[in-house]
Enzyme design. Structure first.
Site, PDB file in Angstrom:
ATOM      1  CG  ASP A  15      -5.915 -35.973  13.886  1.00 24.96           C
ATOM      2  OD1 ASP A  15      -6.026 -37.080  14.452  1.00 24.96           O
ATOM      3  OD2 ASP A  15      -4.955 -35.200  14.070  1.00 24.96           O
ATOM      4  CE  LYS A  18      -7.639 -42.182  10.718  1.00 21.55           C
ATOM      5  NZ  LYS A  18      -7.327 -40.744  10.775  1.00 21.55           N
ATOM      6  N   GLY A  42      -5.528 -41.281  17.507  1.00 22.66           N
ATOM      7  CA  GLY A  42      -6.532 -40.856  18.484  1.00 22.66           C
ATOM      8  C   GLY A  42      -7.833 -40.735  17.724  1.00 22.66           C
ATOM      9  CG  HIS A  43      -9.121 -43.448  15.499  1.00 26.44           C
ATOM     10  ND1 HIS A  43      -9.077 -44.634  14.826  1.00 26.44           N
ATOM     11  CD2 HIS A  43      -8.068 -42.717  15.025  1.00 26.44           C
ATOM     12  CE1 HIS A  43      -8.056 -44.632  13.975  1.00 26.44           C
ATOM     13  NE2 HIS A  43      -7.421 -43.492  14.094  1.00 26.44           N
ATOM     14  CD  GLN A 228      -1.237 -43.664  12.296  1.00 22.17           C
ATOM     15  OE1 GLN A 228      -1.224 -44.763  11.806  1.00 22.17           O
ATOM     16  NE2 GLN A 228      -1.517 -43.468  13.570  1.00 22.17           N
TER      17      GLN A 228
HETATM   18  P1  GDP Z   1      -9.572 -39.508  13.494  1.00 22.68           P
HETATM   19  O1  GDP Z   1      -8.214 -39.607  14.071  1.00 22.68           O
HETATM   20  O2  GDP Z   1      -9.560 -39.554  11.998  1.00 22.68           O
HETATM   21  O3  GDP Z   1     -10.539 -40.509  14.053  1.00 22.68           O
HETATM   22  O4  GDP Z   1     -10.117 -38.050  13.882  1.00 22.68           O
HETATM   23  P2  GDP Z   1     -10.029 -37.376  15.339  1.00 22.68           P
HETATM   24  O5  GDP Z   1     -11.030 -38.030  16.205  1.00 22.68           O
HETATM   25  O6  GDP Z   1      -8.629 -37.318  15.813  1.00 22.68           O
HETATM   26  O7  GDP Z   1     -10.426 -35.886  14.989  1.00 22.68           O
HETATM   27  C1  GDP Z   1     -11.648 -35.576  14.382  1.00 22.68           C
HETATM   28  C2  GDP Z   1     -12.399 -34.609  15.287  1.00 22.68           C
HETATM   29  O8  GDP Z   1     -13.503 -34.082  14.581  1.00 22.68           O
HETATM   30  C3  GDP Z   1     -13.004 -35.268  16.526  1.00 22.68           C
HETATM   31  O9  GDP Z   1     -13.006 -34.363  17.578  1.00 22.68           O
HETATM   32  C4  GDP Z   1     -14.427 -35.590  16.090  1.00 22.68           C
HETATM   33  O10 GDP Z   1     -15.349 -35.684  17.169  1.00 22.68           O
HETATM   34  C5  GDP Z   1     -14.719 -34.403  15.230  1.00 22.68           C
HETATM   35  N1  GDP Z   1     -15.681 -34.633  14.156  1.00 22.68           N
HETATM   36  C6  GDP Z   1     -15.860 -35.710  13.366  1.00 22.68           C
HETATM   37  N2  GDP Z   1     -16.808 -35.468  12.443  1.00 22.68           N
HETATM   38  C7  GDP Z   1     -17.220 -34.205  12.647  1.00 22.68           C
HETATM   39  C8  GDP Z   1     -18.156 -33.355  12.010  1.00 22.68           C
HETATM   40  O11 GDP Z   1     -18.797 -33.722  11.054  1.00 22.68           O
HETATM   41  N3  GDP Z   1     -18.289 -32.091  12.494  1.00 22.68           N
HETATM   42  C9  GDP Z   1     -17.570 -31.627  13.550  1.00 22.68           C
HETATM   43  N4  GDP Z   1     -17.771 -30.370  13.950  1.00 22.68           N
HETATM   44  N5  GDP Z   1     -16.674 -32.395  14.174  1.00 22.68           N
HETATM   45  C10 GDP Z   1     -16.506 -33.660  13.729  1.00 22.68           C
HETATM   46  P1  IMO Z   2      -5.001 -40.563  13.671  1.00 16.92           P
HETATM   47  O1  IMO Z   2      -5.198 -42.055  13.503  1.00 16.92           O
HETATM   48  C1  IMO Z   2      -2.525 -37.042  13.049  1.00 16.92           C
HETATM   49  C2  IMO Z   2       1.789 -37.675  12.828  1.00 16.92           C
HETATM   50  C3  IMO Z   2       2.555 -36.991  13.950  1.00 16.92           C
HETATM   51  C4  IMO Z   2       3.859 -36.703  13.242  1.00 16.92           C
HETATM   52  C5  IMO Z   2       4.059 -37.922  12.356  1.00 16.92           C
HETATM   53  C6  IMO Z   2       4.958 -38.991  12.949  1.00 16.92           C
HETATM   54  O2  IMO Z   2      -5.576 -40.017  14.905  1.00 16.92           O
HETATM   55  O3  IMO Z   2      -5.421 -39.847  12.429  1.00 16.92           O
HETATM   56  P2  IMO Z   2       4.614 -40.757  14.904  1.00 16.92           P
HETATM   57  O4  IMO Z   2       4.290 -40.574  16.348  1.00 16.92           O
HETATM   58  O5  IMO Z   2       3.637 -41.601  14.164  1.00 16.92           O
HETATM   59  O6  IMO Z   2       6.024 -41.208  14.676  1.00 16.92           O
HETATM   60  O7  IMO Z   2       4.544 -39.264  14.282  1.00 16.92           O
HETATM   61  O8  IMO Z   2       2.757 -38.469  12.156  1.00 16.92           O
HETATM   62  N1  IMO Z   2       0.697 -38.572  13.266  1.00 16.92           N
HETATM   63  C7  IMO Z   2      -0.594 -38.238  13.265  1.00 16.92           C
HETATM   64  N2  IMO Z   2      -1.190 -37.054  12.974  1.00 16.92           N
HETATM   65  N3  IMO Z   2      -3.278 -38.121  13.371  1.00 16.92           N
HETATM   66  C8  IMO Z   2      -2.700 -39.315  13.637  1.00 16.92           C
HETATM   67  O9  IMO Z   2      -3.411 -40.425  13.852  1.00 16.92           O
HETATM   68  C9  IMO Z   2      -1.298 -39.395  13.626  1.00 16.92           C
HETATM   69  N4  IMO Z   2      -0.408 -40.372  13.870  1.00 16.92           N
HETATM   70  C10 IMO Z   2       0.794 -39.871  13.630  1.00 16.92           C
HETATM   71  O10 IMO Z   2       1.899 -35.833  14.378  1.00 16.92           O
HETATM   72  O11 IMO Z   2       3.706 -35.594  12.400  1.00 16.92           O
HETATM   73 MG    MG Z   3      -6.962 -38.582  15.409  1.00 19.51          MG
END
Ligand code: GDP
Ligand code: IMO
Ligand code: MG
Length: 436
Positions: A15, A18, A42-43, A228
């Protein structure tokens, strides 16, 4: 520097943003390819005020002309993928075999994998991993087991698939009943449903490795989209509190079917603080008002599960390790904080301490739950930064914080994200000038 292929990997516990970075860099790429993980990812991508949460479909899908690839290393859940495809189509995004290709060798997450995942977690109590319950671990376990695995290409051969599934489900039913007293699953019903998924996606299922290798030879640009974060890597993360695939850049050759030299220029994504979902050690965690304030500011709730994320300070020790693991060329620093009155000071962990001994280098055998963090304090900035488009627009405190991160990681901070939208991105010491 002439950058060809680009890799985007998470450097923390997932998270990191990415999705945002892949979307920002994806426009000039011919292919965007996933190579690890599955619907546990979850991107988030934010385009012109519209928010998209992508789980299995690569984030290049929102750029016309980009071909998106789900590589062989992905644990592919056709039910989630189909829902995602339909959801995108309903929002006017084209998704068909011209812009989405799925590896026939990707392993399929079956209904019993999801059941195994959640029942196993329930039975473990305090010892649970805190998985996303997406069936990821059991799917990869069957991949390693081989005889009980299903690959995506199998769904396009209905008779063989049905016969094989009968044996597998019988086996699983015995296991799930003995271990968890679970009701038996109906193999014929599952076969009908998954053969139908195979039919719907048949035009997209192919040998994606060969397509990517040809692209490398032809000099067409590929962006590899990590899932991840490095500290969740099955080999190099905080085992056993990890996911079940190789999520660093080391996983790309095996998970996408390309030679190691094609990994290209590596962008490591990190938030300006740290977060983690699920169980496991997290040295800089702030399980207190500061952590709550970070969560509030960063809206730190899971994109996949909605769970509140654990929040803490930037950990330069773990980050350095993660960046070395993937051979990171530049850092993309995201979610730069601003304006929370309860946070006067941002802290950076520069070393650990264990039994009075200072530790500068991360070591996977460290008892991370026992180390104490050595912190540096940096003054927080209170002015909004969302409209900054060049480094000089940022408050001086933010610039000092970023300079220090560059020093501590020994790498340039190339990309700085100041908000979720596509254009809330600025380039600093970046080799990616032509990309954005
Ligand atoms: P990922 O799994 O690495 O793609 O990240 P996620 O999407 O799960 O979580 C990142 C969260 O931060 C999302 O809600 C994005 O919309 C948000 N986000 C990304 N870049 C920024 C930023 O520069 N500022 C803020 N406030 N939110 C951001
Ligand atoms: P993105 O791509 C954050 C974490 C889970 C748990 C561990 C194992 O959005 O960054 P799993 O379901 O893979 O067997 O869970 O890994 N986990 C993540 N945490 N972002 C993710 O993906 C994750 N994918 C798995 O919360 O701790
Ligand atoms: Mg994510």
């Amino acid at each position: 520097m002439d950058v060809k292929n680009v890799t985007v990997v998470g450097l923390q516990w997932g998270d990191e943003g990415k999705g945002k970075v892949v979307d920002a860099l994806g426009r000039t790429c011919r292919y965007v390819a996933r190579y690890c993980g599955g619907a546990n990812a979850g991107h988030s991508v934010n385009v012109r005020g519209e928010k998209f949460a992508l789980h299995l479909i690569p984030c290049g899908i929102l750029h016309p002309g980009v071909v998106n690839i789900v590589g062989n290393g992905v644990a592919f859940d056709p039910a989630v993928a189909w829902e995602e495809i339909e959801g995108l189509r309903q929002r006017g995004v084209k998704v068909d075999e011209t812009n989405l290709l799925l590896s026939a060798s990707a392993h399929v997450v079956m209904p019993y994998h999801k059941l195994q995942d959640s029942l196993s977690e329930q039975s473990l109590g305090q010892a649970k991993i805190g998985t996303t319950a997406r069936g990821i671990g059991p799917c990869y376990a069957d991949k390693a087991c081989r005889s009980t695995a299903i690959r995506l290409g199998d769904l396009t051969r209905p008779d063989e698939f049905r016969a094989h599934l009968r044996i597998i489900v019988e086996n699983k039913n015995r296991l799930l009943s003995a271990l968890h007293n679970a009701a038996p699953l109906d193999s014929e019903k599952i076969a009908d449903e998954y053969i139908e998924f195979g039919r719907r996606m048949s035009k997209m299922i192919c040998d994606t490795g060969s397509i990517l290798r040809k692209a490398c030879k032809a000099g067409e640009r590929i962006l590899f989209e990590g899932g991840q974060g490095s500290m969740l890597d099955v080999d190099h993360g905080t085992y056993p509190y990890v996911t079940s695939s190789s999520v660093t850049a080391c996983g790309i050759p095996a998970g996408a079917g390309v030679a190691p030299k094609n990994v290209g220029y590596v962008v490591g994504v990190a938030k300006s603080y740290a977060s983690r979902v699920g169980s496991g050690p997290f040295p800089t965690e702030q399980d207190n008002e500061i952590g709550n304030a970070i969560r509030r500011r960063g809206k730190e709730f899971g994109t996949t599960t909605g769970r509140p994320r654990r929040c803490g300070w930037f950990d330069a020790v773990a980050l350095r390790y993660a960046a070395d693991m993937s051979g990171v060329d530049e850092i993309a620093l995201t979610v730069l904080m601003d304006g929370d009155d309860t946070i006067e000071t941002f802290r950076i962990c520069t070393a650990y301490e264990l039994d009075g001994r200072r530790i500068d280098e991360y070591d996977p055998s460290l008892p991370l739950d026992k180390v104490k963090c050595v912190y540096e304090d940096w003054p927080a900035w209170k002015t909004p930064i969302a409209s900054a488009r060049k480094f000089e627009d940022l408050p001086s405190e933010a610039r000092a914080y970023i300079d220090r991160i560059e020093q501590l990681l020994g790498r340039p901070v190339g990309v700085i994200s100041v908000g979720p939208p596509r254009d809330a991105t600025l380039l600093h010491h970046s080799a990616l000038k032509g990309f954005i």
